[in-house]
Motif scaffolding. Structure first.
Motif, PDB file in Angstrom:
ATOM      1  N   ASP A  42      57.163  33.688   9.649  1.00 46.99           N
ATOM      2  CA  ASP A  42      58.012  31.785   9.195  1.00 46.99           C
ATOM      3  C   ASP A  42      57.865  31.809  11.411  1.00 46.99           C
ATOM      4  O   ASP A  42      57.212  30.991  11.210  1.00 46.99           O
ATOM      5  CB  ASP A  42      59.132  31.879   9.204  1.00 46.99           C
ATOM      6  N   MET A  43      58.376  32.916  11.915  1.00 46.99           N
ATOM      7  CA  MET A  43      58.311  32.522  13.478  1.00 46.99           C
ATOM      8  C   MET A  43      57.063  32.565  13.929  1.00 46.99           C
ATOM      9  O   MET A  43      56.529  31.094  15.033  1.00 46.99           O
ATOM     10  CB  MET A  43      59.283  33.585  14.076  1.00 46.99           C
ATOM     11  N   LEU A  44      56.307  33.598  13.557  1.00 48.68           N
ATOM     12  CA  LEU A  44      54.686  33.562  14.133  1.00 48.68           C
ATOM     13  C   LEU A  44      54.159  32.215  13.728  1.00 48.68           C
ATOM     14  O   LEU A  44      53.017  32.043  14.973  1.00 48.68           O
ATOM     15  CB  LEU A  44      53.913  34.937  13.883  1.00 48.68           C
ATOM     16  N   GLU A  45      54.538  31.980  13.103  1.00 50.27           N
ATOM     17  CA  GLU A  45      53.577  30.793  12.330  1.00 50.27           C
ATOM     18  C   GLU A  45      54.059  29.566  13.310  1.00 50.27           C
ATOM     19  O   GLU A  45      52.976  28.372  14.469  1.00 50.27           O
ATOM     20  CB  GLU A  45      54.191  29.234  11.146  1.00 50.27           C
ATOM     21  N   ILE A  46      55.181  29.041  14.110  1.00 47.55           N
ATOM     22  CA  ILE A  46      56.070  28.474  14.935  1.00 47.55           C
ATOM     23  C   ILE A  46      54.478  28.672  16.323  1.00 47.55           C
ATOM     24  O   ILE A  46      54.481  27.997  16.883  1.00 47.55           O
ATOM     25  CB  ILE A  46      57.123  27.989  14.869  1.00 47.55           C
ATOM     26  N   ALA A  47      54.733  30.160  16.257  1.00 44.17           N
ATOM     27  CA  ALA A  47      54.237  30.676  17.852  1.00 44.17           C
ATOM     28  C   ALA A  47      52.574  29.812  17.604  1.00 44.17           C
ATOM     29  O   ALA A  47      52.226  29.682  19.037  1.00 44.17           O
ATOM     30  CB  ALA A  47      53.809  31.902  17.693  1.00 44.17           C
ATOM     31  N   LYS A  48      52.103  30.743  16.461  1.00 45.47           N
ATOM     32  CA  LYS A  48      50.697  29.568  16.269  1.00 45.47           C
ATOM     33  C   LYS A  48      50.489  27.843  17.084  1.00 45.47           C
ATOM     34  O   LYS A  48      49.325  27.909  17.111  1.00 45.47           O
ATOM     35  CB  LYS A  48      49.830  29.204  14.952  1.00 45.47           C
ATOM     36  N   GLU A  49      52.033  27.841  16.298  1.00 44.38           N
ATOM     37  CA  GLU A  49      51.688  25.894  16.634  1.00 44.38           C
ATOM     38  C   GLU A  49      51.750  25.085  17.408  1.00 44.38           C
ATOM     39  O   GLU A  49      51.019  24.843  18.835  1.00 44.38           O
ATOM     40  CB  GLU A  49      52.784  25.272  15.510  1.00 44.38           C
ATOM     41  N   ASN A  50      52.188  26.515  18.147  1.00 43.59           N
ATOM     42  CA  ASN A  50      52.795  26.456  19.815  1.00 43.59           C
ATOM     43  C   ASN A  50      51.698  26.318  20.777  1.00 43.59           C
ATOM     44  O   ASN A  50      51.126  25.835  21.880  1.00 43.59           O
ATOM     45  CB  ASN A  50      53.710  26.902  20.722  1.00 43.59           C
ATOM     46  N   ALA A  51      50.670  27.267  20.149  1.00 39.00           N
ATOM     47  CA  ALA A  51      49.468  28.099  21.072  1.00 39.00           C
ATOM     48  C   ALA A  51      48.388  26.934  20.815  1.00 39.00           C
ATOM     49  O   ALA A  51      48.188  26.674  22.699  1.00 39.00           O
ATOM     50  CB  ALA A  51      49.151  28.769  19.760  1.00 39.00           C
ATOM     51  N   LEU A  52      48.226  26.137  19.658  1.00 40.55           N
ATOM     52  CA  LEU A  52      47.898  25.637  19.909  1.00 40.55           C
ATOM     53  C   LEU A  52      47.851  24.129  20.288  1.00 40.55           C
ATOM     54  O   LEU A  52      46.880  23.085  20.900  1.00 40.55           O
ATOM     55  CB  LEU A  52      47.704  24.618  18.218  1.00 40.55           C
ATOM     56  N   LEU A  53      48.576  24.137  20.619  1.00 39.69           N
ATOM     57  CA  LEU A  53      49.340  22.213  21.025  1.00 39.69           C
ATOM     58  C   LEU A  53      49.524  22.679  23.083  1.00 39.69           C
ATOM     59  O   LEU A  53      49.242  21.294  22.854  1.00 39.69           O
ATOM     60  CB  LEU A  53      50.950  22.498  21.276  1.00 39.69           C
ATOM     61  N   LYS A  54      49.620  24.187  23.058  1.00 41.23           N
ATOM     62  CA  LYS A  54      49.257  24.166  24.916  1.00 41.23           C
ATOM     63  C   LYS A  54      47.758  24.532  24.280  1.00 41.23           C
ATOM     64  O   LYS A  54      47.423  24.332  25.354  1.00 41.23           O
ATOM     65  CB  LYS A  54      50.303  25.629  25.296  1.00 41.23           C
ATOM     66  N   GLY A  55      46.617  24.483  23.811  1.00 52.16           N
ATOM     67  CA  GLY A  55      45.601  24.901  24.497  1.00 52.16           C
ATOM     68  C   GLY A  55      44.867  26.126  24.227  1.00 52.16           C
ATOM     69  O   GLY A  55      44.208  26.349  25.188  1.00 52.16           O
ATOM     70  N   ILE A  56      45.716  27.210  24.246  1.00 49.50           N
ATOM     71  CA  ILE A  56      45.509  28.661  24.302  1.00 49.50           C
ATOM     72  C   ILE A  56      45.283  29.332  23.254  1.00 49.50           C
ATOM     73  O   ILE A  56      45.829  29.252  22.229  1.00 49.50           O
ATOM     74  CB  ILE A  56      47.461  29.214  24.445  1.00 49.50           C
ATOM     75  N   SER A  57      43.946  29.891  23.595  1.00 44.47           N
ATOM     76  CA  SER A  57      43.115  30.345  22.827  1.00 44.47           C
ATOM     77  C   SER A  57      42.762  32.062  22.873  1.00 44.47           C
ATOM     78  O   SER A  57      42.835  32.664  21.604  1.00 44.47           O
ATOM     79  CB  SER A  57      42.145  30.118  22.522  1.00 44.47           C
ATOM     80  N   ASN A  58      43.162  32.736  23.610  1.00 46.98           N
ATOM     81  CA  ASN A  58      43.407  33.747  23.945  1.00 46.98           C
ATOM     82  C   ASN A  58      44.459  35.371  23.378  1.00 46.98           C
ATOM     83  O   ASN A  58      45.290  35.807  23.788  1.00 46.98           O
ATOM     84  CB  ASN A  58      42.985  33.996  25.240  1.00 46.98           C
ATOM     85  N   ILE A  59      45.281  34.411  22.034  1.00 43.99           N
ATOM     86  CA  ILE A  59      46.590  34.896  21.977  1.00 43.99           C
ATOM     87  C   ILE A  59      45.462  35.684  20.403  1.00 43.99           C
ATOM     88  O   ILE A  59      44.801  34.863  19.147  1.00 43.99           O
ATOM     89  CB  ILE A  59      47.091  34.257  20.968  1.00 43.99           C
ATOM     90  N   GLU A  60      46.551  36.776  19.410  1.00 42.03           N
ATOM     91  CA  GLU A  60      46.231  37.126  18.105  1.00 42.03           C
ATOM     92  C   GLU A  60      48.522  37.531  17.606  1.00 42.03           C
ATOM     93  O   GLU A  60      48.892  37.090  18.389  1.00 42.03           O
ATOM     94  CB  GLU A  60      46.041  38.062  17.948  1.00 42.03           C
ATOM     95  N   THR A  61      48.061  36.251  16.694  1.00 46.53           N
ATOM     96  CA  THR A  61      49.710  37.047  15.970  1.00 46.53           C
ATOM     97  C   THR A  61      49.272  38.497  15.194  1.00 46.53           C
ATOM     98  O   THR A  61      48.818  38.504  14.484  1.00 46.53           O
ATOM     99  CB  THR A  61      50.739  36.149  15.766  1.00 46.53           C
ATOM    100  N   LYS A  62      50.717  39.339  14.771  1.00 44.57           N
ATOM    101  CA  LYS A  62      50.286  40.278  13.837  1.00 44.57           C
ATOM    102  C   LYS A  62      51.696  40.016  13.659  1.00 44.57           C
ATOM    103  O   LYS A  62      52.929  40.468  15.210  1.00 44.57           O
ATOM    104  CB  LYS A  62      49.908  41.116  14.652  1.00 44.57           C
ATOM    105  N   ALA A  63      52.675  40.393  12.324  1.00 45.43           N
ATOM    106  CA  ALA A  63      53.620  40.261  11.589  1.00 45.43           C
ATOM    107  C   ALA A  63      53.871  41.619  11.872  1.00 45.43           C
ATOM    108  O   ALA A  63      52.722  42.506  11.232  1.00 45.43           O
ATOM    109  CB  ALA A  63      53.818  40.011  10.790  1.00 45.43           C
ATOM    110  N   CYS A  64      54.693  42.481  12.636  1.00 48.80           N
ATOM    111  CA  CYS A  64      54.996  44.254  12.305  1.00 48.80           C
ATOM    112  C   CYS A  64      56.315  44.432  12.803  1.00 48.80           C
ATOM    113  O   CYS A  64      56.790  43.780  13.678  1.00 48.80           O
ATOM    114  CB  CYS A  64      53.429  44.786  13.396  1.00 48.80           C
ATOM    115  N   ASP A  65      56.793  45.589  12.327  1.00 49.13           N
ATOM    116  CA  ASP A  65      57.835  46.979  12.534  1.00 49.13           C
ATOM    117  C   ASP A  65      57.915  47.443  13.687  1.00 49.13           C
ATOM    118  O   ASP A  65      56.417  48.050  14.462  1.00 49.13           O
ATOM    119  CB  ASP A  65      58.082  46.697  11.645  1.00 49.13           C
ATOM    120  N   VAL A  66      58.183  46.841  15.305  1.00 43.31           N
ATOM    121  CA  VAL A  66      58.530  47.586  16.199  1.00 43.31           C
ATOM    122  C   VAL A  66      58.469  49.920  16.622  1.00 43.31           C
ATOM    123  O   VAL A  66      57.556  50.257  17.134  1.00 43.31           O
ATOM    124  CB  VAL A  66      59.111  47.009  17.514  1.00 43.31           C
ATOM    125  N   CYS A  67      59.593  49.624  15.452  1.00 49.35           N
ATOM    126  CA  CYS A  67      59.336  51.555  15.040  1.00 49.35           C
ATOM    127  C   CYS A  67      57.709  51.758  13.965  1.00 49.35           C
ATOM    128  O   CYS A  67      57.888  52.801  14.560  1.00 49.35           O
ATOM    129  CB  CYS A  67      60.462  51.559  14.266  1.00 49.35           C
TER     130      CYS A  67
END
Length: 281
Positions: free
Chosen positions: A84-109
């Motif tokens: 759910d937090m990453l969905e907001i990150a994707k929305e923010n990327a679209l608003l800022k016109g940033i396309s060179n990102i990917e999002t990935k839900a994962c555990d740091v460990c």
């Protein structure tokens, strides 16, 4: 991963999913508040335009989105435990016109990346939530290329962060809270001087350093401060949910008195302090 650590991880995921609407609502104010720590992380990482960067525990997308704008020929993978937090990150990327990102839900460990993948790694206020912090640091080191850079921010001690202690200390004065289980996430879990530098060294990182970065929560009014804290701060919401309305009202009154005493002229801008830790592989 041990069952206790798995339980902490699942609790964290559920909590961040639950609070994602509050973080979306207050995103502009909170990102302004956390900007100095992100700026110091970026300064230390010495980014090149072609770098491939991993931003861990990015929440609504920062500092990963800012980093993406600085590596136009590179790429940023933005990760978090919460979809759910990453969905907001994707929305923010679209608003800022940033396309060179990917999002990935994962555990740091258990990072789902090959060894020696990234030129740089950023992690702003993630370590305090990780069930096994040393395992997390070792995983970050594993996916970092030889010579790669890593920088993370953690909160300094409570005496330097009135923006959170104004409310939490008042709650603790009015409500008996059970002590957290060993290894449980907490705001000041990484605050001890040398704690994070030692962790980085144990993970095999070198040229490790620590810098203090200060900031201000420019919240303007006490009412806005209270509303925001009770919508984004999970420990505060959890504690208040366990008490009656009269006690909640008493806590709110005492918090208002604390803030107004310190800022009698209004224009509430509360000091904060964080530590930014750097290392290389």
């Amino acid at each position: 991963m041990e069952s206790q650590l798995e339980e902490i991880r699942e609790q964290q995921k559920a909590s961040w999913d639950k609070f994602s609407p509050g973080w979306k609502k207050w995103d502009t104010l909170m990102m302004g508040f956390l900007h100095p720590m992100g700026a110091e992380i970026i300064r230390l990482l010495q980014l090149k335009s072609t770098d491939t960067v991993l931003d861990i525990a990015a929440g609504t997308g920062e500092p990963g989105l800012t980093i993406a704008s600085l590596v136009p020929k590179g790429k940023v993978i933005i990760t978090d435990l919460s979809e759910d937090m990453l969905e907001i990150a994707k929305e923010n990327a679209l608003l800022k016109g940033i396309s060179n990102i990917e999002t990935k839900a994962c555990d740091v460990c258990e990072l789902p990346f090959e060894d020696d993948t990234f030129d740089a790694i950023s992690c702003r206020f993630g370590f305090m939530f990780f069930p096994d912090m040393l395992m997390a640091a070792k995983e970050m080191a594993r996916v970092l290329k030889p010579g790669g850079r890593i920088a993370t921010a953690v909160w300094n001690g409570p005496e330097n962060n009135f923006w959170i202690t104004a409310t939490m200390d008042t709650i603790k004065k009015n409500i008996t809270l059970p002590p957290p289980p060993p290894g449980a996430p907490g705001m000041f879990r990484c605050a001890g001087d040398g704690f994070m530098t030692n962790l980085f060294t144990q993970a095999g990182l070198k040229n490790v350093s620590q810098t203090e970065v200060t900031g201000k929560l420019k919240i303007q009014t006490t009412e806005t401060y209270w509303t925001m804290m009770t919508e984004v701060a999970a420990p505060i919401v959890a504690a208040l949910s366990k008490t009656d309305e009269a006690t909640k009202a008493k806590i709110k009154k005492e918090v208002f008195e604390k803030i107004n005493e310190r800022y009698p002229e209004g224009q509430v801008a509360i000091d904060s302090s964080a530590l930014v830790i750097y290392g290389e592989k």
